[in-house]
Design a protein around this motif. Structure first.
Motif, PDB file in Angstrom:
ATOM      1  N   LYS A 103     -16.858 -49.346  18.888  1.00  0.00           N
ATOM      2  CA  LYS A 103     -18.341 -49.682  19.474  1.00  0.00           C
ATOM      3  C   LYS A 103     -18.186 -51.096  20.289  1.00  0.00           C
ATOM      4  N   HIS A 104     -17.676 -52.020  19.293  1.00  0.00           N
ATOM      5  CA  HIS A 104     -17.878 -53.560  19.963  1.00  0.00           C
ATOM      6  C   HIS A 104     -16.941 -53.743  21.060  1.00  0.00           C
ATOM      7  N   ILE A 105     -15.847 -53.028  20.911  1.00  0.00           N
ATOM      8  CA  ILE A 105     -14.759 -53.205  22.247  1.00  0.00           C
ATOM      9  C   ILE A 105     -15.496 -52.479  23.577  1.00  0.00           C
ATOM     10  N   VAL A 106     -15.975 -51.457  23.331  1.00  0.00           N
ATOM     11  CA  VAL A 106     -16.634 -50.705  24.397  1.00  0.00           C
ATOM     12  C   VAL A 106     -17.880 -51.678  25.006  1.00  0.00           C
ATOM     13  N   GLN A 107     -18.682 -52.138  24.298  1.00  0.00           N
ATOM     14  CA  GLN A 107     -19.699 -53.054  24.485  1.00  0.00           C
ATOM     15  C   GLN A 107     -19.001 -54.158  25.377  1.00  0.00           C
ATOM     16  N   ARG A 108     -17.924 -54.878  25.029  1.00  0.00           N
ATOM     17  CA  ARG A 108     -17.309 -56.008  25.672  1.00  0.00           C
ATOM     18  C   ARG A 108     -16.963 -55.591  26.946  1.00  0.00           C
ATOM     19  N   HIS A 109     -16.598 -54.127  27.157  1.00  0.00           N
ATOM     20  CA  HIS A 109     -16.196 -53.570  28.450  1.00  0.00           C
ATOM     21  C   HIS A 109     -17.381 -53.319  29.289  1.00  0.00           C
ATOM     22  N   ARG A 110     -18.528 -53.626  28.672  1.00  0.00           N
ATOM     23  CA  ARG A 110     -19.967 -53.400  29.280  1.00  0.00           C
ATOM     24  C   ARG A 110     -19.979 -51.671  29.629  1.00  0.00           C
ATOM     25  N   LEU A 140     -12.331 -56.589  13.887  1.00  0.00           N
ATOM     26  CA  LEU A 140     -13.582 -56.765  14.131  1.00  0.00           C
ATOM     27  C   LEU A 140     -14.388 -58.162  14.252  1.00  0.00           C
ATOM     28  N   SER A 141     -13.603 -59.013  13.528  1.00  0.00           N
ATOM     29  CA  SER A 141     -14.142 -60.245  13.880  1.00  0.00           C
ATOM     30  C   SER A 141     -13.781 -61.058  15.142  1.00  0.00           C
ATOM     31  N   ARG A 142     -12.697 -60.695  15.399  1.00  0.00           N
ATOM     32  CA  ARG A 142     -12.129 -61.030  16.823  1.00  0.00           C
ATOM     33  C   ARG A 142     -12.897 -60.463  18.074  1.00  0.00           C
ATOM     34  N   VAL A 143     -13.199 -59.228  17.766  1.00  0.00           N
ATOM     35  CA  VAL A 143     -13.697 -58.661  18.796  1.00  0.00           C
ATOM     36  C   VAL A 143     -15.049 -58.852  19.046  1.00  0.00           C
ATOM     37  N   GLU A 144     -16.104 -59.005  17.837  1.00  0.00           N
ATOM     38  CA  GLU A 144     -17.325 -59.627  17.865  1.00  0.00           C
ATOM     39  C   GLU A 144     -17.302 -61.060  18.515  1.00  0.00           C
ATOM     40  N   PHE A 145     -16.396 -61.862  18.207  1.00  0.00           N
ATOM     41  CA  PHE A 145     -16.470 -63.076  18.633  1.00  0.00           C
ATOM     42  C   PHE A 145     -16.163 -63.205  20.352  1.00  0.00           C
ATOM     43  N   SER A 146     -15.448 -62.380  20.757  1.00  0.00           N
ATOM     44  CA  SER A 146     -15.308 -62.162  22.395  1.00  0.00           C
ATOM     45  C   SER A 146     -16.099 -61.176  22.961  1.00  0.00           C
ATOM     46  N   GLU A 147     -16.942 -60.359  22.263  1.00  0.00           N
ATOM     47  CA  GLU A 147     -17.945 -59.652  22.763  1.00  0.00           C
ATOM     48  C   GLU A 147     -18.795 -59.897  24.080  1.00  0.00           C
ATOM     49  N   LYS A 148     -19.356 -61.304  24.065  1.00  0.00           N
ATOM     50  CA  LYS A 148     -20.068 -61.582  25.381  1.00  0.00           C
ATOM     51  C   LYS A 148     -19.237 -62.012  26.500  1.00  0.00           C
ATOM     52  N   GLN A 149     -17.868 -62.136  26.455  1.00  0.00           N
ATOM     53  CA  GLN A 149     -17.031 -62.456  27.433  1.00  0.00           C
ATOM     54  C   GLN A 149     -16.383 -61.310  27.987  1.00  0.00           C
ATOM     55  N   MET A 150     -16.772 -60.689  29.307  1.00  0.00           N
ATOM     56  CA  MET A 150     -16.081 -59.534  29.681  1.00  0.00           C
ATOM     57  C   MET A 150     -14.659 -59.899  30.272  1.00  0.00           C
TER      58      MET A 150
END
Length: 347
Positions: free
Chosen positions: A318-325, A176-186
């Motif tokens: 949820k966070h992975i899907v958001q990272r993929h817009r 979860l921490s890794r996903v949140e860290f990279s969430e803004k980078q598509m």
């Protein structure tokens, strides 16, 4: 300083603000202040207009002590509260003399702090339970059950299960921490969603679950319908959703995984690919659905722990899907099953 000048100054302040004059009445509130207190605030005595003790004390202290004073103000809404940090400062050196009051919305900061506190409390609780079990079994093995082979084997089995549970929890927290860290980078790679789904289904199609899993990717052209994505993260999404469907959808009920093309998604407003993971289990009551992606939220906490769930899987999804817009949709009908959908725009 003329009154007209104070009005111009207060109106130019981008946050809610008003002036309390020498007669202790509210003067020249700006539009943002009127939205909070209503238009009838102007001309009223500040005590009757504001009412809350914390903001009243800040204004009184600013007048009596001649310094800037910080207080707070809370606006109660039908669902949540808005928190404001109040700054009251005495204006001197000209007429009219009074107190300038500004309100800064600190609701996001307050909510973030509350989320951190809740998160720490939840993690502590989730770790304390298996740790307590482990310590208890260790004490028993060192004492009364030292020479009891049957009890030792049983306790070691439970200890291994609890240790695995802690390991899964720590793994999900790191994920979860890794996903949140990279969430803004598509992601910048182009991937075939059909291949990823097929791999997930093949991984989870064990001897007991293989005949329950049905995959349908017809109608999607892999040469056209590809998405920008991270293969490992998307595998994690579909593994999680399919595994949940197999666990909570009933021991023999089928799980249908469908990949389809959406010509124009209503919310993403572009051509997209949609993955539906449908089970035929007991379903989920409607009041649970909005909270399913919250960290550590469980519909049935006892059953989830028995099945090895950490309460973080859907939050990671949820966070992975958001990272993929993309977006996630959940529909369920009690007694008829649940459908977890992931919609991702085509590259």
């Amino acid at each position: 300083m003329a009154e007209i000048e104070i009005g111009k100054i207060v109106s130019a302040i981008p946050i809610p603000a008003f002036f309390v004059g020498a007669n202790f009445r509210v003067q020249v509130p700006n539009d943002a202040a009127r939205e909070i207190f209503g238009p009838e605030i102007e001309g009223r005595h500040y005590v009757t207009a504001l009412r809350q003790p914390a903001i009243l004390r800040a204004i009184e202290a600013a007048v009596s002590e001649g310094r800037r004073v910080v207080g707070q103000y809370t606006v109660s809404g039908p669902v949540s509260e808005r928190k404001f940090r109040v700054t009251a400062a005495l204006l001197e050196g000209g007429a009219p003399q009074g107190v300038l009051v500004c309100l800064e919305d600190v609701t996001p900061v307050y909510e973030a702090g509350q989320m951190r506190r809740d998160f720490v409390a939840n993690v502590s609780h989730e770790l304390r339970t298996p740790l307590t079990a482990l310590l208890g079994f260790i004490d028993t093995l060192q004492g009364p059950a030292r020479e009891d082979a049957k009890a030792r084997d049983r306790f070691l089995s439970v200890m291994a299960r609890e240790a695995q549970r802690m390991n899964r929890l720590v793994g999900d927290l790191l994920s979860l921490s890794r996903v949140e860290f990279s969430e803004k980078q598509m992601p910048d790679a182009t991937v075939d969603l059909g291949e990823i789904l097929s791999a997930s289904v093949a991984t989870l199609a064990t001897d007991t679950a293989g005949d329950r899993l049905k995959l349908d990717i017809a109608g999607v052209d892999p040469s056209i319908d590809q998405v920008r994505g991270d293969t490992d993260q998307l595998r994690q999404v579909f593994n999680n959703l399919i595994e949940n469907a197999l666990k909570y959808g009933g021991e023999t009920a089928p799980v249908e995984v469908t990949l389809s093309a959406v010509p124009q998604d209503l919310y993403l407003r572009t051509r997209s690919l949609r993955v539906d993971v449908q089970d035929r289990g007991p379903g989920i009551a409607s009041h649970h659905i909005p909270r399913l992606t919250e960290r550590f939220y469980r519909v049935d906490a006892h059953r989830s722990r028995e099945l090895g769930g950490t309460g973080l899987g859907l939050a990671i999804v949820k966070h992975i899907v958001q990272r993929h817009r993309g977006r996630m949709a959940i529909t369920s009908e009690t007694g008829a099953g649940s459908c977890f959908s992931v919609i991702i725009p085509v590259a």
